[in-house]
Design a protein around this motif. Structure first.
Motif, PDB file in Angstrom:
ATOM      1  N   ILE A   1       0.848  -1.192   0.000  1.00 29.54           N
ATOM      2  CA  ILE A   1       0.000   0.000   0.000  1.00 29.54           C
ATOM      3  C   ILE A   1       0.882   1.239   0.000  1.00 29.54           C
ATOM      4  O   ILE A   1       1.770   1.392   0.849  1.00 29.54           O
ATOM      5  CB  ILE A   1      -0.923   0.029   1.239  1.00 29.54           C
ATOM      6  CG1 ILE A   1      -1.740  -1.266   1.333  1.00 29.54           C
ATOM      7  CG2 ILE A   1      -1.833   1.248   1.191  1.00 29.54           C
ATOM      8  CD1 ILE A   1      -2.700  -1.500   0.188  1.00 29.54           C
ATOM      9  N   GLY A   2       0.617   2.131  -0.964  1.00 34.85           N
ATOM     10  CA  GLY A   2       1.416   3.340  -1.092  1.00 34.85           C
ATOM     11  C   GLY A   2       0.576   4.601  -1.153  1.00 34.85           C
ATOM     12  O   GLY A   2      -0.506   4.681  -0.562  1.00 34.85           O
ATOM     13  N   GLY A   3       1.071   5.575  -1.900  1.00 35.04           N
ATOM     14  CA  GLY A   3       0.489   6.911  -1.894  1.00 35.04           C
ATOM     15  C   GLY A   3      -0.956   7.002  -2.322  1.00 35.04           C
ATOM     16  O   GLY A   3      -1.661   7.930  -1.906  1.00 35.04           O
ATOM     17  N   VAL A   4      -1.431   6.078  -3.150  1.00 36.32           N
ATOM     18  CA  VAL A   4      -2.825   6.116  -3.598  1.00 36.32           C
ATOM     19  C   VAL A   4      -3.787   6.119  -2.405  1.00 36.32           C
ATOM     20  O   VAL A   4      -4.877   6.700  -2.483  1.00 36.32           O
ATOM     21  CB  VAL A   4      -3.126   4.935  -4.543  1.00 36.32           C
ATOM     22  CG1 VAL A   4      -4.608   4.856  -4.876  1.00 36.32           C
ATOM     23  CG2 VAL A   4      -2.317   5.061  -5.824  1.00 36.32           C
ATOM     24  N   LEU A   5      -3.388   5.515  -1.307  1.00 38.59           N
ATOM     25  CA  LEU A   5      -4.234   5.484  -0.108  1.00 38.59           C
ATOM     26  C   LEU A   5      -4.619   6.883   0.349  1.00 38.59           C
ATOM     27  O   LEU A   5      -5.703   7.075   0.912  1.00 38.59           O
ATOM     28  CB  LEU A   5      -3.499   4.754   1.021  1.00 38.59           C
ATOM     29  CG  LEU A   5      -4.238   4.630   2.357  1.00 38.59           C
ATOM     30  CD1 LEU A   5      -5.459   3.731   2.225  1.00 38.59           C
ATOM     31  CD2 LEU A   5      -3.301   4.097   3.437  1.00 38.59           C
ATOM     32  N   THR A   6      -3.753   7.860   0.100  1.00 36.73           N
ATOM     33  CA  THR A   6      -3.981   9.218   0.594  1.00 36.73           C
ATOM     34  C   THR A   6      -4.739  10.103  -0.377  1.00 36.73           C
ATOM     35  O   THR A   6      -5.112  11.218  -0.021  1.00 36.73           O
ATOM     36  CB  THR A   6      -2.629   9.900   0.895  1.00 36.73           C
ATOM     37  OG1 THR A   6      -1.938  10.152  -0.348  1.00 36.73           O
ATOM     38  CG2 THR A   6      -1.753   9.037   1.792  1.00 36.73           C
ATOM     39  N   PHE A   7      -4.974   9.624  -1.600  1.00 36.35           N
ATOM     40  CA  PHE A   7      -5.608  10.471  -2.606  1.00 36.35           C
ATOM     41  C   PHE A   7      -7.061  10.745  -2.230  1.00 36.35           C
ATOM     42  O   PHE A   7      -7.767   9.864  -1.707  1.00 36.35           O
ATOM     43  CB  PHE A   7      -5.558   9.818  -3.989  1.00 36.35           C
ATOM     44  CG  PHE A   7      -4.165   9.665  -4.564  1.00 36.35           C
ATOM     45  CD1 PHE A   7      -3.048  10.158  -3.905  1.00 36.35           C
ATOM     46  CD2 PHE A   7      -3.983   9.015  -5.774  1.00 36.35           C
ATOM     47  CE1 PHE A   7      -1.768  10.013  -4.438  1.00 36.35           C
ATOM     48  CE2 PHE A   7      -2.711   8.871  -6.325  1.00 36.35           C
ATOM     49  CZ  PHE A   7      -1.611   9.364  -5.654  1.00 36.35           C
TER      50      PHE A   7
ATOM     51  N   PRO B   1       0.451  15.104   1.322  1.00 37.38           N
ATOM     52  CA  PRO B   1       0.403  16.398   0.633  1.00 37.38           C
ATOM     53  C   PRO B   1       1.547  16.639  -0.344  1.00 37.38           C
ATOM     54  O   PRO B   1       1.791  17.787  -0.727  1.00 37.38           O
ATOM     55  CB  PRO B   1       0.487  17.374   1.798  1.00 37.38           C
ATOM     56  CG  PRO B   1       1.437  16.688   2.746  1.00 37.38           C
ATOM     57  CD  PRO B   1       1.108  15.219   2.643  1.00 37.38           C
ATOM     58  N   LYS B   2       2.241  15.592  -0.747  1.00 37.11           N
ATOM     59  CA  LYS B   2       3.382  15.732  -1.655  1.00 37.11           C
ATOM     60  C   LYS B   2       3.018  15.361  -3.091  1.00 37.11           C
ATOM     61  O   LYS B   2       3.902  15.265  -3.945  1.00 37.11           O
ATOM     62  CB  LYS B   2       4.532  14.836  -1.189  1.00 37.11           C
ATOM     63  CG  LYS B   2       4.983  15.108   0.240  1.00 37.11           C
ATOM     64  CD  LYS B   2       5.647  16.465   0.370  1.00 37.11           C
ATOM     65  CE  LYS B   2       6.220  16.655   1.764  1.00 37.11           C
ATOM     66  NZ  LYS B   2       6.919  17.960   1.880  1.00 37.11           N
ATOM     67  N   ARG B   3       1.750  15.149  -3.354  1.00 34.38           N
ATOM     68  CA  ARG B   3       1.334  14.679  -4.666  1.00 34.38           C
ATOM     69  C   ARG B   3       1.796  15.638  -5.758  1.00 34.38           C
ATOM     70  O   ARG B   3       1.709  16.856  -5.617  1.00 34.38           O
ATOM     71  CB  ARG B   3      -0.187  14.522  -4.719  1.00 34.38           C
ATOM     72  CG  ARG B   3      -0.656  13.766  -5.952  1.00 34.38           C
ATOM     73  CD  ARG B   3      -2.134  13.422  -5.897  1.00 34.38           C
ATOM     74  NE  ARG B   3      -2.496  12.608  -7.047  1.00 34.38           N
ATOM     75  CZ  ARG B   3      -3.735  12.230  -7.351  1.00 34.38           C
ATOM     76  NH1 ARG B   3      -4.741  12.584  -6.568  1.00 34.38           N
ATOM     77  NH2 ARG B   3      -3.975  11.494  -8.418  1.00 34.38           N
ATOM     78  N   GLY B   4       2.307  15.064  -6.856  1.00 32.41           N
ATOM     79  CA  GLY B   4       2.832  15.860  -7.948  1.00 32.41           C
ATOM     80  C   GLY B   4       4.334  16.039  -7.886  1.00 32.41           C
ATOM     81  O   GLY B   4       4.963  16.415  -8.876  1.00 32.41           O
ATOM     82  N   GLN B   5       4.916  15.769  -6.715  1.00 39.39           N
ATOM     83  CA  GLN B   5       6.363  15.826  -6.571  1.00 39.39           C
ATOM     84  C   GLN B   5       6.968  14.450  -6.869  1.00 39.39           C
ATOM     85  O   GLN B   5       6.264  13.448  -6.958  1.00 39.39           O
ATOM     86  CB  GLN B   5       6.734  16.240  -5.143  1.00 39.39           C
ATOM     87  CG  GLN B   5       6.205  17.596  -4.716  1.00 39.39           C
ATOM     88  CD  GLN B   5       6.631  17.961  -3.303  1.00 39.39           C
ATOM     89  OE1 GLN B   5       7.668  17.536  -2.812  1.00 39.39           O
ATOM     90  NE2 GLN B   5       5.814  18.759  -2.639  1.00 39.39           N
ATOM     91  N   ARG B   6       8.265  14.407  -6.992  1.00 36.04           N
ATOM     92  CA  ARG B   6       8.967  13.124  -7.066  1.00 36.04           C
ATOM     93  C   ARG B   6       8.786  12.411  -5.718  1.00 36.04           C
ATOM     94  O   ARG B   6       9.061  12.975  -4.661  1.00 36.04           O
ATOM     95  CB  ARG B   6      10.453  13.337  -7.338  1.00 36.04           C
ATOM     96  CG  ARG B   6      11.243  12.046  -7.427  1.00 36.04           C
ATOM     97  CD  ARG B   6      12.740  12.287  -7.347  1.00 36.04           C
ATOM     98  NE  ARG B   6      13.135  12.819  -6.052  1.00 36.04           N
ATOM     99  CZ  ARG B   6      14.388  13.074  -5.690  1.00 36.04           C
ATOM    100  NH1 ARG B   6      15.371  12.891  -6.559  1.00 36.04           N
ATOM    101  NH2 ARG B   6      14.663  13.560  -4.490  1.00 36.04           N
ATOM    102  N   ASN B   7       8.332  11.193  -5.756  1.00 35.25           N
ATOM    103  CA  ASN B   7       8.131  10.443  -4.517  1.00 35.25           C
ATOM    104  C   ASN B   7       9.476   9.957  -3.986  1.00 35.25           C
ATOM    105  O   ASN B   7      10.427   9.758  -4.737  1.00 35.25           O
ATOM    106  CB  ASN B   7       7.201   9.257  -4.774  1.00 35.25           C
ATOM    107  CG  ASN B   7       6.527   8.744  -3.522  1.00 35.25           C
ATOM    108  OD1 ASN B   7       6.715   9.289  -2.434  1.00 35.25           O
ATOM    109  ND2 ASN B   7       5.734   7.711  -3.673  1.00 35.25           N
TER     110      ASN B   7
END
Length: 262
Positions: free
Chosen positions: A179-185, A216-222
């Motif tokens: 589980i990664g960043g999609v969880l926070t979308f 809140p880092k969406r759109g940046q390099r992960n």
């Protein structure tokens, strides 16, 4: 915390790789797992892991999107590297492997054969699998069932599915969901799916960096330093503390990746 999936060897990190690792350590990331995707990245993954011994761990395999007409020759070359004593001693999983029909089905049958061959490697070497799957879950599950009794386990990386899809994957009881960043979308249904259908004992944390940075880092390099945002959202989803999510996900990593000393 463990970032179970980051492409740290990628060119996106060439300019500041040491700083990325330093930020990860500062954020509480104890280790990173680095997947190869083709023959070239076998070397880059191994090089990066040697650069950060005891912190970065290699996983070797052929990504489904990299399967071409020459897949047999490529797999033979990867397997030859994998079974070298010094490489095998370091390698913690076969991956990133799987099936991906999202963009194209041009090499549909080659993907199936390449995936099954690498599943056989996992059985042969008693290594877990790091599995990538998009638009091919039915075919993937069918192959895994043939080897289910002999597989030591693995991760269904970047899970973003629904409750029914989760149930089919969790039927493989030695596997967990990454589980990664999609969880926070904002529009993600994953928090509800996890709460309803996925025990906390069956998930691990990941970034898939440099892709899919969390809010809140969406759109940046992960990068791995962003894992705490995923952990916090996971804690909210399950209604438990962040400490409990960290404790349980680390136990899950320990169970699946038995060559890694936590």
């Amino acid at each position: 915390m463990t970032d179970t999936h980051i492409h740290l060897d990628g060119p996106e990190f060439d300019a500041d790789r040491d700083e990325v690792v330093a930020r990860a350590r500062e954020a509480g990331i104890s280790r990173m797992f680095i997947p190869a995707i083709d023959l070239k990245t076998v070397d880059s993954v191994l090089d990066v892991c040697r650069r950060y011994p005891g912190y970065a761990y290699p996983m070797l395999g052929l990504h489904p999107e990299e399967v071409r007409a020459d897949w047999r020759e490529v797999l033979d070359a990867i397997h030859s590297r994998l079974v070298q004593a010094d490489v095998l001693a370091q390698t913690i999983a076969v991956g990133e492997v799987g099936i991906d029909y999202y963009w194209s089905r041009e090499f549909e049958h080659e993907q199936l054969e390449a995936f099954e061959e690498q599943v056989r490697w996992a059985v042969e070497l008693q290594l877990p699998l790091m599995i990538h799957c998009r638009k091919g879950q039915q075919e993937l599950v069918r192959i895994l069932h043939r080897y289910e009794k002999d597989l030591v386990g693995g991760v269904f990386h970047c899970f973003t599915g629904n409750e029914k899809e989760a149930a089919k994957l969790l039927a493989f009881d030695r596997f967990v969901l990454g589980i990664g960043g999609v969880l926070t979308f904002k529009k993600s249904h994953l928090p509800e799916v996890l709460a309803a259908a996925v025990p906390l004992t069956r998930v691990v944390l990941e970034t898939d960096a440099p892709y899919m940075a969390p809010v809140p880092k969406r759109g940046q390099r992960n990068e791995s330093a962003f894992v705490p945002w995923v952990l916090q959202r996971m804690a909210e989803s399950y209604g438990v503390s962040a400490d409990e999510v960290e404790r349980q996900t680390e136990e899950n990593v320990r169970r699946v990746f038995q060559k890694v000393r936590l």
